[in-house]
Design an enzyme around this catalytic site. Structure first.
Site, mmCIF file in Angstrom:
data_model
loop_
_atom_site.group_PDB
_atom_site.id
_atom_site.type_symbol
_atom_site.label_atom_id
_atom_site.label_comp_id
_atom_site.label_asym_id
_atom_site.label_seq_id
_atom_site.Cartn_x
_atom_site.Cartn_y
_atom_site.Cartn_z
ATOM 1 N N CYS A 72 40.286 83.514 -12.387
ATOM 2 C CA CYS A 72 39.898 82.848 -13.631
ATOM 3 C C CYS A 72 40.368 83.676 -14.841
ATOM 4 O O CYS A 72 41.558 83.910 -14.987
ATOM 5 C CB CYS A 72 38.408 82.553 -13.659
ATOM 6 N N HIS A 74 38.331 79.120 -9.137
ATOM 7 C CA HIS A 74 37.425 80.079 -8.505
ATOM 8 C C HIS A 74 37.439 79.868 -6.991
ATOM 9 O O HIS A 74 36.734 78.970 -6.501
ATOM 10 C CB HIS A 74 35.996 79.888 -9.026
ATOM 11 N N GLU A 82 35.996 81.643 -4.835
ATOM 12 C CA GLU A 82 34.658 81.976 -4.327
ATOM 13 C C GLU A 82 33.679 80.831 -4.490
ATOM 14 O O GLU A 82 32.594 80.847 -3.904
ATOM 15 C CB GLU A 82 34.130 83.244 -5.010
#
Length: 205
Positions: free
Chosen positions: A84, A186, A188
């Site tokens: 990001c 992202h 994650e």
């Protein structure tokens, strides 16, 4: 038995470090959350997260010595992953609301505000992966990744492997340049597709 790969998640005050830590551990990394230079240089992989404004993240990275750690690792071909705003600061500069700020400068290009009817861009997008990409190897092209941002790079250098998506206009969703990998989205927070991408990155360590 294969030794567990070590990853330093660079802790400089900007980023979803806990979710990133859990996601990396899910794919087998031994994760240390620190800004210690020796640990960051010694680890198999370095992850630079980032949320918020480009200039603030860049200031925080410099204050923690992270900009030089990134340059030094890449100088010896040691893998780095930016996520990001942690990806954005790897570019030459960012232009937010008319204010230009230099980045780490290890990727060519500038971060600019997207041209779109609604900002921020917040949601799930497919990515048009480069056929040369290591990050997206074996990942279903219909997989979706989670984005939340208003700014992005529209291009990268000619010697960079670029994967794109579109929100208002095409932009760089991920880039790979030597030992450096970055994702605007992202991983994650991108469920199984994000885990597969992180596993692919781990395979490069």
């Amino acid at each position: 038995m294969t030794a567990q790969k070590s990853v330093v998640l660079f802790d400089y005050g900007f980023g979803n470090v806990r979710s990133a830590q859990r996601a990396l551990e899910r794919v087998g990394a031994r994760v240390e959350l620190t800004r210690d230079r020796s640990a960051a240089m010694r680890a198999d992989g370095l992850v630079v997260p980032g949320v918020g404004a480009f200039a603030a993240c860049m200031d925080g990275l410099i204050d923690a010595g992270g900009d030089q750690i990134v340059r030094d690792r890449l100088g010896v071909a040691a893998p780095v992953l930016g996520i990001c705003v942690g990806a954005q600061v790897m570019f030459e500069s960012g232009d937010e609301h008319g204010v230009r700020r230099d980045g780490v400068g290890v990727l060519s290009g500038q971060i600019v505000q997207l041209t779109a009817d609604i900002l921020p861009h917040m949601g799930w997008n497919t990515v048009e992966a480069s056929p040369r990409s290591s990050l997206f190897k074996g990942i279903d092209p219909q997989s979706r990744f989670y984005f939340v941002h208003s700014f992005a790079a529209l291009s990268a250098g000619p010697d960079t492997i670029v994967s794109t998506t579109t929100y208002g206009e095409p932009f760089v969703a991920a880039a790979e340049h030597g030992a450096l990998s970055v994702t605007q989205f992202h991983p994650e927070k991108s469920a199984d597709a994000g885990a597969a991408l992180l596993a692919n990155w781990m395979d490069t360590l």
